[in-house]
Motif scaffolding. Structure first.
Motif, PDB file in Angstrom:
ATOM      1  N   ALA A 177       0.831  -1.207   0.000  1.00 27.13           N
ATOM      2  CA  ALA A 177       0.000   0.000   0.000  1.00 27.13           C
ATOM      3  C   ALA A 177       0.869   1.263   0.000  1.00 27.13           C
ATOM      4  O   ALA A 177       0.572   2.227  -0.714  1.00 27.13           O
ATOM      5  CB  ALA A 177      -0.933   0.003   1.210  1.00 27.13           C
ATOM      6  N   VAL A 178       1.947   1.256   0.768  1.00 29.25           N
ATOM      7  CA  VAL A 178       2.870   2.407   0.788  1.00 29.25           C
ATOM      8  C   VAL A 178       3.529   2.573  -0.574  1.00 29.25           C
ATOM      9  O   VAL A 178       3.633   3.693  -1.093  1.00 29.25           O
ATOM     10  CB  VAL A 178       3.916   2.250   1.913  1.00 29.25           C
ATOM     11  CG1 VAL A 178       5.041   3.278   1.773  1.00 29.25           C
ATOM     12  CG2 VAL A 178       3.264   2.362   3.276  1.00 29.25           C
ATOM     13  N   ALA A 179       3.960   1.479  -1.176  1.00 29.11           N
ATOM     14  CA  ALA A 179       4.609   1.545  -2.489  1.00 29.11           C
ATOM     15  C   ALA A 179       3.651   2.097  -3.542  1.00 29.11           C
ATOM     16  O   ALA A 179       4.030   2.953  -4.358  1.00 29.11           O
ATOM     17  CB  ALA A 179       5.112   0.162  -2.895  1.00 29.11           C
ATOM     18  N   VAL A 180       2.418   1.645  -3.527  1.00 24.00           N
ATOM     19  CA  VAL A 180       1.419   2.136  -4.481  1.00 24.00           C
ATOM     20  C   VAL A 180       1.145   3.620  -4.227  1.00 24.00           C
ATOM     21  O   VAL A 180       1.026   4.408  -5.172  1.00 24.00           O
ATOM     22  CB  VAL A 180       0.125   1.294  -4.403  1.00 24.00           C
ATOM     23  CG1 VAL A 180      -1.008   1.946  -5.161  1.00 24.00           C
ATOM     24  CG2 VAL A 180       0.387  -0.114  -4.924  1.00 24.00           C
TER      25      VAL A 180
ATOM     26  N   ILE B 192      13.609   3.673  -7.079  1.00 22.83           N
ATOM     27  CA  ILE B 192      14.443   4.176  -5.980  1.00 22.83           C
ATOM     28  C   ILE B 192      13.594   4.972  -4.986  1.00 22.83           C
ATOM     29  O   ILE B 192      13.769   4.846  -3.770  1.00 22.83           O
ATOM     30  CB  ILE B 192      15.618   5.021  -6.527  1.00 22.83           C
ATOM     31  CG1 ILE B 192      16.600   4.097  -7.259  1.00 22.83           C
ATOM     32  CG2 ILE B 192      16.314   5.792  -5.416  1.00 22.83           C
ATOM     33  CD1 ILE B 192      17.670   4.811  -8.041  1.00 22.83           C
ATOM     34  N   SER B 193      12.656   5.765  -5.482  1.00 27.03           N
ATOM     35  CA  SER B 193      11.765   6.534  -4.605  1.00 27.03           C
ATOM     36  C   SER B 193      10.940   5.611  -3.714  1.00 27.03           C
ATOM     37  O   SER B 193      10.771   5.867  -2.516  1.00 27.03           O
ATOM     38  CB  SER B 193      10.828   7.411  -5.429  1.00 27.03           C
ATOM     39  OG  SER B 193      11.542   8.315  -6.220  1.00 27.03           O
ATOM     40  N   ILE B 194      10.418   4.558  -4.293  1.00 28.77           N
ATOM     41  CA  ILE B 194       9.608   3.599  -3.531  1.00 28.77           C
ATOM     42  C   ILE B 194      10.468   2.893  -2.480  1.00 28.77           C
ATOM     43  O   ILE B 194      10.051   2.746  -1.326  1.00 28.77           O
ATOM     44  CB  ILE B 194       8.926   2.588  -4.483  1.00 28.77           C
ATOM     45  CG1 ILE B 194       7.846   3.304  -5.295  1.00 28.77           C
ATOM     46  CG2 ILE B 194       8.351   1.412  -3.707  1.00 28.77           C
ATOM     47  CD1 ILE B 194       7.253   2.465  -6.411  1.00 28.77           C
ATOM     48  N   VAL B 195      11.665   2.478  -2.853  1.00 31.26           N
ATOM     49  CA  VAL B 195      12.556   1.790  -1.907  1.00 31.26           C
ATOM     50  C   VAL B 195      12.930   2.711  -0.750  1.00 31.26           C
ATOM     51  O   VAL B 195      12.899   2.308   0.418  1.00 31.26           O
ATOM     52  CB  VAL B 195      13.813   1.247  -2.625  1.00 31.26           C
ATOM     53  CG1 VAL B 195      14.858   0.782  -1.628  1.00 31.26           C
ATOM     54  CG2 VAL B 195      13.440   0.115  -3.562  1.00 31.26           C
ATOM     55  N   VAL B 196      13.245   3.964  -1.049  1.00 32.97           N
ATOM     56  CA  VAL B 196      13.592   4.926   0.010  1.00 32.97           C
ATOM     57  C   VAL B 196      12.405   5.127   0.949  1.00 32.97           C
ATOM     58  O   VAL B 196      12.563   5.130   2.176  1.00 32.97           O
ATOM     59  CB  VAL B 196      14.065   6.271  -0.599  1.00 32.97           C
ATOM     60  CG1 VAL B 196      14.128   7.359   0.447  1.00 32.97           C
ATOM     61  CG2 VAL B 196      15.421   6.097  -1.280  1.00 32.97           C
ATOM     62  N   ALA B 197      11.214   5.291   0.390  1.00 33.58           N
ATOM     63  CA  ALA B 197      10.018   5.474   1.220  1.00 33.58           C
ATOM     64  C   ALA B 197       9.784   4.252   2.110  1.00 33.58           C
ATOM     65  O   ALA B 197       9.458   4.395   3.297  1.00 33.58           O
ATOM     66  CB  ALA B 197       8.800   5.736   0.348  1.00 33.58           C
ATOM     67  N   LEU B 198       9.956   3.056   1.561  1.00 30.31           N
ATOM     68  CA  LEU B 198       9.745   1.838   2.347  1.00 30.31           C
ATOM     69  C   LEU B 198      10.786   1.691   3.456  1.00 30.31           C
ATOM     70  O   LEU B 198      10.452   1.285   4.573  1.00 30.31           O
ATOM     71  CB  LEU B 198       9.756   0.609   1.442  1.00 30.31           C
ATOM     72  CG  LEU B 198       8.517   0.424   0.576  1.00 30.31           C
ATOM     73  CD1 LEU B 198       8.722  -0.713  -0.417  1.00 30.31           C
ATOM     74  CD2 LEU B 198       7.297   0.177   1.427  1.00 30.31           C
TER      75      LEU B 198
END
Length: 133
Positions: A69-72, A92-98
């Motif tokens: 859900a966070v990645a989406v 990279i943005s998704i990985v950093v956020a996770l």
């Protein structure tokens, strides 16, 4: 809808699923010394948080769903803001956020898992509130 008595309140604020007063974790989720350690019981109502040994292993499945859900959400926000990022930059943005959200995702997942098994009890919460006054 969002106040005490709703599961969402207990989950997001990491409170006891039964009384919504006591803290669920021993420390803040970002305190890495006590990383997402659940208390043995509620300091306010005495609810034992763990039904059986390894009770919170099931929260790993919830954590996977919350992570997706966070990645989406990150992907949708990138598209809504009209950022012109390529696939690598989005990844990279998704990985950093996770990575940044990982401690809170783990804590919320354990809280969600506990809320599957424990329900809010208005009478217990009322008794606790009356004792405080």
């Amino acid at each position: 809808m969002f106040g005490k008595g709703s599961k969402l309140y207990s989950i997001l604020f990491l409170k006891c699923p039964r009384c919504h007063e006591g803290k669920f974790l021993k420390a803040h989720p970002y305190n890495l010394a006590n990383f997402n350690k659940v208390r043995e019981k509620c300091p306010k109502c005495g609810l034992k948080y763990s039904i059986e040994p390894s009770f919170y292993y099931g929260s790993m499945y919830v954590s996977y769903g919350v992570g997706i859900a966070v990645a989406v959400a990150v992907f949708v926000l990138i598209k809504l803001f009209g950022l012109d990022l390529g696939p690598i930059e989005i990844f990279i943005s998704i990985v950093v956020a996770l990575v940044l959200a990982m401690p809170y995702i783990g804590a919320v997942s354990k809280s969600i898992w506990a809320n599957f098994f424990f329900s809010y009890d208005k009478s217990i919460a009322k008794n606790i509130t009356q004792k405080v006054k």
